[in-house]
Design a protein around this motif. Sequence first.
Motif, mmCIF file in Angstrom:
data_model
loop_
_atom_site.group_PDB
_atom_site.id
_atom_site.type_symbol
_atom_site.label_atom_id
_atom_site.label_comp_id
_atom_site.label_asym_id
_atom_site.label_seq_id
_atom_site.Cartn_x
_atom_site.Cartn_y
_atom_site.Cartn_z
ATOM 1 N N ASP A 99 43.969 49.419 49.296
ATOM 2 C CA ASP A 99 42.870 50.464 48.636
ATOM 3 C C ASP A 99 43.325 51.901 49.082
ATOM 4 N N TYR A 120 34.101 46.766 56.238
ATOM 5 C CA TYR A 120 34.074 47.959 55.702
ATOM 6 C C TYR A 120 33.300 47.800 54.341
ATOM 7 N N TYR A 121 33.609 46.908 53.618
ATOM 8 C CA TYR A 121 33.201 46.932 52.127
ATOM 9 C C TYR A 121 31.762 46.242 51.968
ATOM 10 N N ASN A 122 31.101 46.211 53.159
ATOM 11 C CA ASN A 122 29.639 45.783 53.060
ATOM 12 C C ASN A 122 29.617 44.497 52.290
ATOM 13 N N LYS A 128 31.644 41.810 46.118
ATOM 14 C CA LYS A 128 30.974 41.771 47.370
ATOM 15 C C LYS A 128 31.477 40.679 48.094
ATOM 16 N N ARG A 136 41.625 54.983 47.170
ATOM 17 C CA ARG A 136 40.427 55.436 47.621
ATOM 18 C C ARG A 136 40.588 56.915 48.151
ATOM 19 N N SER A 196 34.181 39.210 51.113
ATOM 20 C CA SER A 196 35.287 39.684 51.703
ATOM 21 C C SER A 196 35.783 38.436 52.660
ATOM 22 N N ARG A 236 36.632 41.445 46.174
ATOM 23 C CA ARG A 236 35.917 42.586 46.655
ATOM 24 C C ARG A 236 34.771 43.440 45.732
ATOM 25 N N GLU A 237 35.113 43.396 44.329
ATOM 26 C CA GLU A 237 34.226 43.945 43.535
ATOM 27 C C GLU A 237 32.958 43.098 43.500
ATOM 28 N N ARG A 252 38.407 45.526 58.488
ATOM 29 C CA ARG A 252 38.670 45.911 57.008
ATOM 30 C C ARG A 252 37.642 45.093 56.063
#
Length: 524
Positions: A106, A160-162, A82, A109, A84, A79-80, A157
């Motif tokens: 997460d 959401y993290y683009n 980018k 957050r 998913s 995820r870090e 989900r």
Amino acid sequence: MDKEVFLETVNLTKKFDEVLAVDKVNMQVKLGEIKGLIGENGSGKSTISAMISGLHRITSGDIYINKKKYTPKNPLDAREKKISMIVQETGTINNLSIAENVFLGDEVRFKKNTFVNRKKMMVEAKKALEAVELDVDVTKSINTLNFEQRKLVEIARALYYNPTLFIVDETTTALSHEGRVLIHRIMRRLKSENKAVLFISHDLSELMEICDSLTVLRDGNFIRDFEKEQFDENEIKQEMVGRELEGDFYRSDYDGTSTGQVVFQAKNVSAQGLKNINLELHKGEILGIGGLSGSGMHELGKVMYGNIRLSAGEVLVYGHETPSFFQKLWKQKDKQNTGNMSPEAKPIRLTNIKTAIANKVGYVSKDRDQETLILEASVKDNLTLSALDKLDSYGLITQKAEKRFAQEQIDSLLIKCSSMNQTVRELSGGNKQKISFGKWIGNDSKILILDSPTRGVDVGVKTKMYQLLYDLKQQGYSILLISEELQELIGMSDRILLMKDGAITKEFHRSEKVDEKTLIQYMI
């Protein structure tokens, strides 16, 4: 102009004990591109995506992101960077709220000191679900959602993290037509934003329509890359299986007759999502049930298996209940005195799963991981669980009998596993589905309720499953085939019942004249 490479694998390898799942695969995923990954079950597709997303550790070889070495230890590392992924299996956790499932792993957050700001979490979860057009109360339990809605939560989900790389592993097989259209739109949008999509599917026509390029895997090995202009269905299939696939894998006959003997029946049934359902399933018949998402067809399968309580009507099975231990002893004495005479089948009211199993009714759920299989149990335990009565000898079940029974199913269904003691979670989707079949066929269940039986399996396994269904029909098995794939219903069914808004709208008998266009008008 060549597109920029976002991710590259170099000699990527994965071993599970002594099983080589992925063998030195070299592959590139480019920005502004939808890349398809295809191969037979067990070819290594999901294993590669799991290594990229941090779900599996790499055995050897390397992954590079923007030419820098990348070795994820878990999905948070991915995820870090980018990345998913939507997994093939169920990726939500029961008894948590919808919002908690959106931000699974997460929660920090929303943490302030030692408390989680749940109000803020709910607001953000609602915002995330807007991307997949899912309008639900996020404070409610995830258990209130159906299988497709839960999959949409997983997609929300991931988005959401683009992500720069969006990995879709067999997700579309869990979605209705509307859900597929939505995720196709999302993938095309990401491509237009110069992001990358890795799309894993067994639906070759879907891949050919959506993807810009395809990578074919076989037995864990890279076989070939196809660019869009090179797409040829027969050539891709041949590369997948290593041989030419001849003919159609559906039935070639148009004989929709059966014995006429009713073995399974719904009479004026109403229940959750169903209204006044009447149907009869005959011995040696494949009865197809079709409809759109929300039509009630999946609920019908559960009702017929005794898994949803009726508000009106009754379900009848015409069979012989499996005798208890003492009844077996009595029957042994009775056989010695009167010979082996089979009693007339009688209608038995089916009100629960126990009665269904006792009367040789088997059920394969659309959500096999949650409702049909025990993922943390072994292949052997999953196969034998529903056959304990068959293996029972005067109150004892020996390990030898269990192993013999499991090996028979593994051999007859060609289940790929390192041993019968391997956990089911480690298997490919197609091999899981074979176990779902085997646990009921092996215990001599003569009535099979199959909900989306070919979901997530490749063309080779589909061919074998269709042949198996036809062989079972010829042997007198009765099959309730629930499917969102109209071609599957048309190709395999003796009769088709279509559903809309919880009711049966039309019946079709097997005929060359029945086509998708004809069926759709009774579903919408």
